[in-house]
Design an enzyme around this catalytic site. Sequence first.
Site, short mmCIF file in Angstrom:
data_model
loop_
_atom_site.label_atom_id
_atom_site.label_comp_id
_atom_site.label_asym_id
_atom_site.label_seq_id
_atom_site.Cartn_x
_atom_site.Cartn_y
_atom_site.Cartn_z
N HIS A 109 3.45 -2.41 3.09
CA HIS A 109 3.63 -0.85 2.52
C HIS A 109 5.18 -0.79 1.78
O HIS A 109 6.11 -1.00 2.67
CB HIS A 109 3.50 0.01 3.57
CG HIS A 109 2.13 0.19 4.51
ND1 HIS A 109 2.05 -0.83 5.41
CD2 HIS A 109 1.03 0.79 4.14
CE1 HIS A 109 0.82 -0.52 5.97
NE2 HIS A 109 0.39 0.29 5.16
N ASP B 294 0.70 -1.25 0.19
CA ASP B 294 -0.21 -0.14 0.06
C ASP B 294 0.97 1.44 -0.07
O ASP B 294 2.03 1.10 0.43
CB ASP B 294 -0.81 0.21 1.27
CG ASP B 294 -2.25 -0.82 1.20
OD1 ASP B 294 -1.96 -1.83 0.37
OD2 ASP B 294 -2.97 -0.63 2.10
NI NI Z 1 -2.56 3.26 3.32
#
Ligand code: NI
Length: 478
Positions: A446, A304
């Site tokens: 992430h 992400d």
């Molecule tokens: Ni996010």
Amino acid sequence: MEKVTKRVIFIGMSLLLLAAIIILGIQHFDTNYQEKIVQGSNEDQKEHTSSKYPGVGIVTSTQDIDGILIHEKYPEFSHDHLDRSMKKLVKNHRKDFSEEVGKIKDLKKSKIKPYYHMYFDITPLGEHIYSIVMHTEKNYATANAEIHSQPFLVDVQNDRILQMKNLFSEEDYTELTTFVLKELKKDPEKGQYIFDEAYKDFLNQHHLAERLVLNSDGAEFLFEPYSVGARAAGTPSVKLSLEELALYFTDEAVKRLGVLANNDLLQKGKKAVLARQAPELPENMPKVVTNNPKAGKKVALTFDDGPHPENTPAIMQLLKEHQAKATFFMLGSTADFYPELIQQVVEAGHEVGSHSWNHPQLSLLDEASIKNEVDLTDNVFKEAIGYAPNTLRPPYGDYDDRVSQLIDKPLVLWSIDTLDWKSRDPQAILAQVQSQLHDGAIILMHDIHDETVSGTALVLDYLDEQGYECVTVSELFE
Ligand code: NI
């Protein structure tokens, strides 16, 4: 004194003391919040990346102060004066935010937490001149956020902020203000909500140049809600071509505009759109997914908040070595800077998903803002790869029925949170996967953090050992 009276006084005093301790305690607690907000993130929590625009880097930082989310993205220029001005702007916004947060009563009990987002748009207007619009969105634990935009021009070669005000000739300015008001009132729906008095008040306090946004399509005067009319007027705007605008400029500015008009950087920005088809989603993919235990020994790695110019390619290299596929949920406002990276991700056989434009809590936004978050992001992908992502991961996993109905894509959550953003530790990332691994898991990471790259290497090795295949989210439902 009677014994009873003494006792009453004693109890009274004790209660007062207790109240004082509680009040002081709460105040101390709030000051703490405010201090943390004003201080901002530590240097090592900030991500510095390059962008496709020469001379412009991007600083990103995300902070979670006991549920108060602060997400900042602003440009850096490697030039003293510009960077100092930018830091001052960032700091002032934080200060305002912290002061307002300090005024919220019962913050601890409040269901909606305050949040603050800063991001920016950038358009090259010359070899080293950029039009930049800084946007801020501040929410003080209410249903509506305060939205603010501030446009300016920067000259990255000469380390200067160009005051747009100075572009305008004084003699022609009055004429321009009349022209803009006339245009504002022309809007068939919203024109009736523009008020002469409000416009006059606005001009007494501001120069029109403060609301001017220059971009590849021309110029736009963009007003904030309520600034020149009623709520129903929304964010009124007047668009005009650079040639029209130049009528009100000084001779020197016109010369500058001449540079802008023949600007091939603007043309270069418009990349040839690849003629591609959006991949079809499996028929039995539910509207909201967290995992698919029926998938057998398969998992979906998801990344992400990117893309990131160094980490995303590094992760793709690891995936390639392990013949693994993954899904990248990108932020539109970040992806906008890296169209080639989006293309590379897709060409390598990975899946791209939307992570909204600017990472808000979607359930707190009104309908138009939610659509805007989705559409702006879709457009970035359409320009880069010819199609919009067909899945969306709501920021913070936050959604409700309304959000789900408004967004015409499956919402992808996760079943294993590696907490990589918190631990910043490859071993801790691996440990989260080891302790929660299951068939059909969707694993959250992430790709904006360096440590996640090494973490991914460990996770891929471990998944190999355990005999798991890494597929995209949609492949998990085939
Ligand atoms: Ni996010």
